[in-house]
Design an enzyme around this catalytic site. Structure first.
Site, PDB file in Angstrom:
ATOM      1  N   GLY A   1       0.950  -1.230  -0.328  1.00 47.48           N
ATOM      2  CA  GLY A   1       0.268   0.255  -0.071  1.00 47.48           C
ATOM      3  C   GLY A   1       0.945   1.082  -0.023  1.00 47.48           C
ATOM      4  O   GLY A   1       1.940   1.177   0.685  1.00 47.48           O
TER       5      GLY A   1
ATOM      6  N   CYS B   1      -3.620   9.758   3.373  1.00 51.52           N
ATOM      7  CA  CYS B   1      -2.632   9.260   2.678  1.00 51.52           C
ATOM      8  C   CYS B   1      -2.402  10.547   2.108  1.00 51.52           C
ATOM      9  O   CYS B   1      -2.891  11.015   0.936  1.00 51.52           O
ATOM     10  CB  CYS B   1      -1.831   8.459   1.867  1.00 51.52           C
TER      11      CYS B   1
ATOM     12  N   TYR C   1      -7.012  12.272  14.108  1.00 47.30           N
ATOM     13  CA  TYR C   1      -6.329  10.857  13.475  1.00 47.30           C
ATOM     14  C   TYR C   1      -5.695  11.557  12.877  1.00 47.30           C
ATOM     15  O   TYR C   1      -5.582  12.524  11.777  1.00 47.30           O
ATOM     16  CB  TYR C   1      -7.465  10.470  13.053  1.00 47.30           C
ATOM     17  N   ARG C   2      -3.895  11.136  12.607  1.00 48.19           N
ATOM     18  CA  ARG C   2      -3.344  12.040  11.754  1.00 48.19           C
ATOM     19  C   ARG C   2      -2.370  10.971  11.095  1.00 48.19           C
ATOM     20  O   ARG C   2      -1.902  10.174  11.471  1.00 48.19           O
ATOM     21  CB  ARG C   2      -2.695  12.798  12.257  1.00 48.19           C
ATOM     22  N   GLY C   3      -2.298  10.783   9.332  1.00 49.22           N
ATOM     23  CA  GLY C   3      -0.952  10.439   8.941  1.00 49.22           C
ATOM     24  C   GLY C   3       0.489  10.280  10.239  1.00 49.22           C
ATOM     25  O   GLY C   3       1.063  11.225  10.004  1.00 49.22           O
TER      26      GLY C   3
ATOM     27  N   ARG D   1      10.187   7.068   8.863  1.00 50.33           N
ATOM     28  CA  ARG D   1       9.324   6.503   8.108  1.00 50.33           C
ATOM     29  C   ARG D   1       9.575   6.880   6.234  1.00 50.33           C
ATOM     30  O   ARG D   1       9.207   5.927   5.579  1.00 50.33           O
ATOM     31  CB  ARG D   1       8.006   6.454   8.199  1.00 50.33           C
TER      32      ARG D   1
END
Ligand code: XMP
Length: 561
Positions: free
Chosen positions: A378, A385, A464-466, A480
């Protein structure tokens, strides 16, 4: 029910079940064709080949669309003759290296999704949580220990009150944190039990009184010594509540009378009922919940892979009982990730390793050759994203899964479908090509996800965060995405910071997802996930077909998902 009304799903499967087990009326024409003449057999072969003209197996379907990237809503699965009822289907899956799950669902290693609470909830339902690495290494070790030492039903860190606090302070805490309970153990500065503050005194009229004046004193509070919990603590607590009518809380202490936890009768009753549930918790050989943790391919001051640090940290995770490590980055088909996987495989030959992310067959080959057991697939499908927008890179998820799965089959590694899943049907489609799915957004609104609840215009949300968002990279996840944490350098974020509406608990969300997966398998006549992969037949969906698939031409009163 009104004539012509759509029967609810359960009723429809009930009808199917009746047909299977005995006399049928409406379904009798579809009964198996025992005793037919050869000419009749020829007649029923024709519809089958007609089906085959339209509904293709993966190896015919995806190569026919090699000029376009397809994702979940671009495709639908064809139904097949079935003797399988949804509730009979088995969802167990292997992640390779001996790690087995009872459901094929993993919570994502993101700092707004998986810490110990989420990992515990996932494992209790038969899945797995991957603890994120946006925290100091020692904190990640503690998070893993919390999962591995979790005693089901025992609240190991109950919210406590102090003897000198005012009852008004306790009331403020309840309001601020939205607690649904008002009974609190009371401990002194050394953690020793002083008593229990019962809910019936936590009232505004007593706000000015000290907790000490209102509590039930220690000598009147029933407790259990930690060393007497035994192998089945729930059975022990269950018997206690039966033997002590009217008592709904049981405190656990050690020999020094320090508080170690709390059982509540409602939890114990729920767990006792759940013991008959179809999907058992995912446990290791020592009956502890399974737990995964992510690490990044950290670099040292010279820009080289920080071998010593990674090895030391993973070694400590393994000592705490870690079941699987995930080398988690945005670009897994890269030297740093390959070197990290190869090094970990050499140092920990038996530790299951997940690595990623990739979207190509060459990427799967590479990570498999480096020693990964499972590969995350993915790049850019996730709900937070922006990799495809920022970097112009990434492949729509179903095409990526097909390509990766064919390479994975040859290398005998497992594909994990990571990101972009918004509904159970997406999971069914993923599982026709992958061994399990990884979800972030679906779990981010659960109470078990890290973070506070916020309220806007009467609705409740969680952050909620990337992991590639600016804020998350600043908090540690820059590696990352191949960046350093240096805030002076300009980096382009590849994820957004967002909100998710608060949802029910993980087990409720999972119940919906599992129900959907099992329905899908029933429609395909697949009794297990291997059969689902083998039986799946695909067809491309037109834009009009996509609209047709969702509720339309109605005023929706209740969301169907
Ligand atoms: P969902 O759709 O479940 O996706 O919310 C979760 C997955 O998204 C990936 N992830 C990111 N991808 N930028 C990205 O391009 C990011 O900031 C980011 N953060 C997470 C990750 O694979 C996760 O499991």
């Amino acid at each position: 029910m009104l004539a012509g009304a759509i029967s609810p799903r359960a009723t429809w499967w009930q009808e199917f079940s009746d047909y299977r087990s005995g006399p049928a009326s409406a379904f009798s024409l579809a009964k198996p064709c025992l005793g037919l003449a050869f000419s009749d057999m020829a007649a029923i072969k024709e519809p089958e080949s007609l089906d085959a003209t339209f509904y293709k197996p993966a190896d015919a379907f995806f190569p026919a669309y090699n000029h376009i990237g397809l994702t979940f809503d671009d495709v639908t699965l064809a139904t097949l003759y079935s003797e399988v009822l949804p509730h009979e289907t088995l969802l167990d899956t292997s992640l390779g290296g001996g790690l087995e799950l009872n459901i094929p669902i993993i919570s994502s290693d993101m700092d707004t999704v998986t810490e110990s609470r989420m990992a515990i909830a996932m494992a209790l339902s038969g899945g797995l949580g991957l603890i994120h690495y946006n925290m100091p290494e020692r904190d990640q070790l503690s998070e893993v220990s919390r999962v591995k030492n979790h005693v089901h039903g025992l609240i190991q860190e109950p919210i406590k009150a102090g003897p000198d606090q005012l009852i008004g302070d306790v009331l403020n805490l309840i309001e601020k944190k939205h607690f649904a309970f008002s009974t609190f153990p009371v401990v002194d500065g050394q953690g020793k039990l002083v008593g229990l503050l019962p809910g019936h005194v936590v009232k505004l009229r007593y706000a000015k009184r000290k907790v000490m004046e209102a509590l039930t004193p220690r000598n009147q509070v029933e407790t259990l010594n930690k060393k007497d919990l035994g192998r089945d603590p729930i059975a022990k607590a269950d018997k206690f509540f039966t033997d002590h009518p009217g008592i709904h809380k049981l405190l656990v202490v050690d020999d020094q009378d320090r508080l170690h936890g709390l059982f509540t009768m409602s939890d114990v009753e729920r767990i006792t009922l759940e013991r008959n549930a179809q999907f058992k918790p995912a446990r290791d050989a020592n009956f502890r919940l399974v737990c995964g943790a992510a690490v990044s391919a950290t670099r040292n001051a010279f820009g080289e892979l920080d071998r010593e640090r990674i090895l030391a940290h993973v070694g400590s995770l393994v000592e705490r009982g870690l079941d699987v490590v995930a080398v988690s980055t945005a670009h897994g088909h890269s030297k740093g990730v390959g070197d990290a996987v190869r090094m970990l495989r050499g140092a920990f030959p038996k530790l299951p390793i997940i690595a990623g992310n990739v979207t190509s067959a060459a990427g799967v080959d590479y990570l498999a050759d480096c020693g990964a057991n499972a590969v995350k697939v993915g790049q850019g499908p996730g709900s937070i994203c922006t990799t495809r927008i920022v970097a112009g890179v990434g492949i729509p998820q179903l095409t990526a899964l097909y390509v990766a799965s064919r390479a994975a089959n040859k290398k005998n590694v497992v594909v994990l479908a990571d990101g972009g899943i918004t509904k159970s049907g997406d999971i069914v489609k993923s599982l026709t090509l992958a061994g399990a799915v990884i979800c972030g957004g679906i779990f981010a609104g659960c109470p078990e996800a890290p973070g506070e609840v916020m309220e806007f215009s009467g609705k409740r949300y969680k952050q909620y965060r990337g992991m590639g968002s600016f804020a998350a990279m600043k908090a540690g996840s820059a590696a990352r995405y191949g960046h350093t944490n240096d805030s002076n350098r300009k980096v382009a974020p590849e994820g957004v910071e967002a909100l998710k509406e608060v949802t029910g608990s993980v087990d409720r969300v999972l119940a919906q997802l599992i129900g959907g997966i099992q329905s899908g398998m029933g429609y395909l006549g697949a009794a297990n996930l291997a059969q689902l992969r083998q039986k799946a037949r695909y067809i491309r969906v037109s834009p009009a077909g996509q609209r047709e698939a969702a509720p339309h031409d109605v005023v929706e009163l209740k969301a169907g998902t």
